[in-house]
Design an enzyme around this catalytic site. Sequence first.
Site, PDB file in Angstrom:
ATOM      1  N   HIS A 208       9.617   2.708   6.456  1.00 21.04           N
ATOM      2  CA  HIS A 208       8.224   2.234   6.415  1.00 21.04           C
ATOM      3  C   HIS A 208       7.811   1.753   5.029  1.00 21.04           C
ATOM      4  CE1 HIS A 208       7.685   6.286   4.771  1.00 21.04           C
ATOM      5  NE2 HIS A 208       6.563   5.826   4.237  1.00 21.04           N
TER       6      HIS A 208
HETATM    7  C1  UD1 Z   1       1.381   5.717   3.213  1.00 23.14           C
HETATM    8  C2  UD1 Z   1       1.708   6.120   1.781  1.00 23.14           C
HETATM    9  C3  UD1 Z   1       3.190   6.474   1.676  1.00 23.14           C
HETATM   10  C4  UD1 Z   1       3.600   7.495   2.728  1.00 23.14           C
HETATM   11  C5  UD1 Z   1       3.191   6.989   4.096  1.00 23.14           C
HETATM   12  C6  UD1 Z   1       3.526   7.976   5.182  1.00 23.14           C
HETATM   13  C7  UD1 Z   1       0.399   4.947   0.049  1.00 23.14           C
HETATM   14  C8  UD1 Z   1       0.407   3.905  -0.981  1.00 23.14           C
HETATM   15  N1  UD1 Z   1       1.467   5.020   0.841  1.00 23.14           N
HETATM   16  O1  UD1 Z   1       2.093   4.526   3.504  1.00 23.14           O
HETATM   17  O2  UD1 Z   1       3.439   7.028   0.404  1.00 23.14           O
HETATM   18  O3  UD1 Z   1       4.990   7.673   2.678  1.00 23.14           O
HETATM   19  O4  UD1 Z   1       1.766   6.761   4.089  1.00 23.14           O
HETATM   20  O5  UD1 Z   1       3.284   7.433   6.445  1.00 23.14           O
HETATM   21  O6  UD1 Z   1      -0.529   5.711   0.128  1.00 23.14           O
HETATM   22  N2  UD1 Z   1      -1.498   1.980  10.074  1.00 23.14           N
HETATM   23  C9  UD1 Z   1      -1.846   2.175  11.405  1.00 23.14           C
HETATM   24  N3  UD1 Z   1      -2.337   3.374  11.767  1.00 23.14           N
HETATM   25  C10 UD1 Z   1      -2.511   4.407  10.890  1.00 23.14           C
HETATM   26  C11 UD1 Z   1      -2.161   4.188   9.548  1.00 23.14           C
HETATM   27  C12 UD1 Z   1      -1.649   2.981   9.154  1.00 23.14           C
HETATM   28  O7  UD1 Z   1      -1.700   1.279  12.230  1.00 23.14           O
HETATM   29  O8  UD1 Z   1      -2.957   5.482  11.297  1.00 23.14           O
HETATM   30  C13 UD1 Z   1      -0.913   0.673   9.686  1.00 23.14           C
HETATM   31  C14 UD1 Z   1      -1.930  -0.310   9.170  1.00 23.14           C
HETATM   32  O9  UD1 Z   1      -1.544  -1.572   9.601  1.00 23.14           O
HETATM   33  C15 UD1 Z   1      -1.768  -0.204   7.673  1.00 23.14           C
HETATM   34  C16 UD1 Z   1      -0.298   0.115   7.515  1.00 23.14           C
HETATM   35  O10 UD1 Z   1       0.021   0.906   8.646  1.00 23.14           O
HETATM   36  O11 UD1 Z   1      -2.140  -1.354   7.009  1.00 23.14           O
HETATM   37  C17 UD1 Z   1       0.056   0.851   6.268  1.00 23.14           C
HETATM   38  O12 UD1 Z   1      -0.725   2.052   6.127  1.00 23.14           O
HETATM   39  P1  UD1 Z   1      -1.009   2.666   4.658  1.00 23.14           P
HETATM   40  O13 UD1 Z   1      -1.731   3.958   4.778  1.00 23.14           O
HETATM   41  O14 UD1 Z   1      -1.618   1.611   3.795  1.00 23.14           O
HETATM   42  O15 UD1 Z   1       0.420   2.883   4.081  1.00 23.14           O
HETATM   43  P2  UD1 Z   1       1.698   3.591   4.698  1.00 23.14           P
HETATM   44  O16 UD1 Z   1       2.749   2.570   4.839  1.00 23.14           O
HETATM   45  O17 UD1 Z   1       1.343   4.418   5.903  1.00 23.14           O
END
Ligand code: UD1
Length: 378
Positions: A208
Amino acid sequence: MRTMNITLILGARPQIVKSAPLIHLASQDYQMSLSIIHTGQHYDFEMTKIFFQELCLPDPMANLNVGSGTHAWQTAKIMTRLEKILQKQKPDLVVVPGDTNSTIAGALTAAKLHIPVAHIEAGARSYDMRMPEEINRRLTDHCSTLLFTPTENCTKNLLKEGIAKEKIHQTGDTMYDLLIQQLPKAEKTQILEKLGLKPKTYALLTTHRPENVDNPKNLKNIIKAIIKLNKLTIVFPAHPRTQKQLRKFRLLKAIQKQNHIKIIKPLGYHETIKLIKNATLVITDSGGMQKEAFWLKTPCITLRENTEWPETVEAEANYLVGTCEQKFIKKAYEILENGKEIAKKLEKTPNPFGNGDASKKVLEAIKFFLNRSYQKAP
Ligand code: UD1
């Protein structure tokens, strides 16, 4: 005796796992009043609520509902919403776990309100500033008052950066505490049966990291490699970010066509642990899963050039291959061929991540710190 008011700030999946044993201990401590603030960084059921349910955690007292966005937007939104609550609540101390945007936003907001910050999982370094998490963990460490390190290497990293040794408490890893506590429940899950798997006949894949899944070349390399690795069943619980990118780069159909790849939605804690324990091999870019594979004695291939957990690489339990298809396949087949010898060696490998009592030590250090600060207060 004065009640100690502490606020724990979390919002992303791994932070719930890192905090769970501390939440349990603090909830049973009559001197402590713990409130949880959820930032809303993660919001899907499988990314957050499932962990609260499985790990029997109390509901957060507030959810900031920030949702997804760019780094600056998300961090700023957490900060502005959190500031209002902390100003009213005036906790004696704020706890932040891990290295996500919720971690740095929580630490910065509290530090600027002159509230002491305690950082769980302090001192981890990949020395790769292109990773958002490396920026988050460095800055969090430098505005924290109490730094709880999981390993000696993490302690050394902090000392090298000039952090005073009085602030550092080498406690061990709170994720290891949780693993020991929850393993019996994990063993009871039926995930192998649900997926039609036999122990030690499959690889577990998760990816991810933005550098892997937001970059079409790297994501294609990973997918090409797992398609070629058809001697093994590959179980692939896909993070929402990964699902989105697989669709965007038109890679999803190619995976779905493969009989040996099972792409599924993200799993909760217990099913993940059971899958890691029974896998022949873990393939991941997650920091937490590198450690969980190490503790469960399953060899791990890490889809990164570096790691914040060099302890696992030095123990020859974890191999860094980046996203190079050839390196990945070569290492995977090496592990398949030498499975028995590797397993024997891993059985004897010492654990540098503590004894499973890290959260107890964290709580003791927080209580000692707060008692001393109450005595000093006018
Ligand atoms: C975040 C953390 C990462 C951790 C990971 C665990 C940061 C910079 N990164 O990354 O360190 O390893 O969480 O999962 O804080 N999304 C959904 N549903 C959700 C959450 C996210 O659809 O409940 C999608 C959205 O499109 C979003 C993308 O995932 O834009 C990324 O989510 P984000 O929280 O920005 O970063 P992670 O890749 O989850």
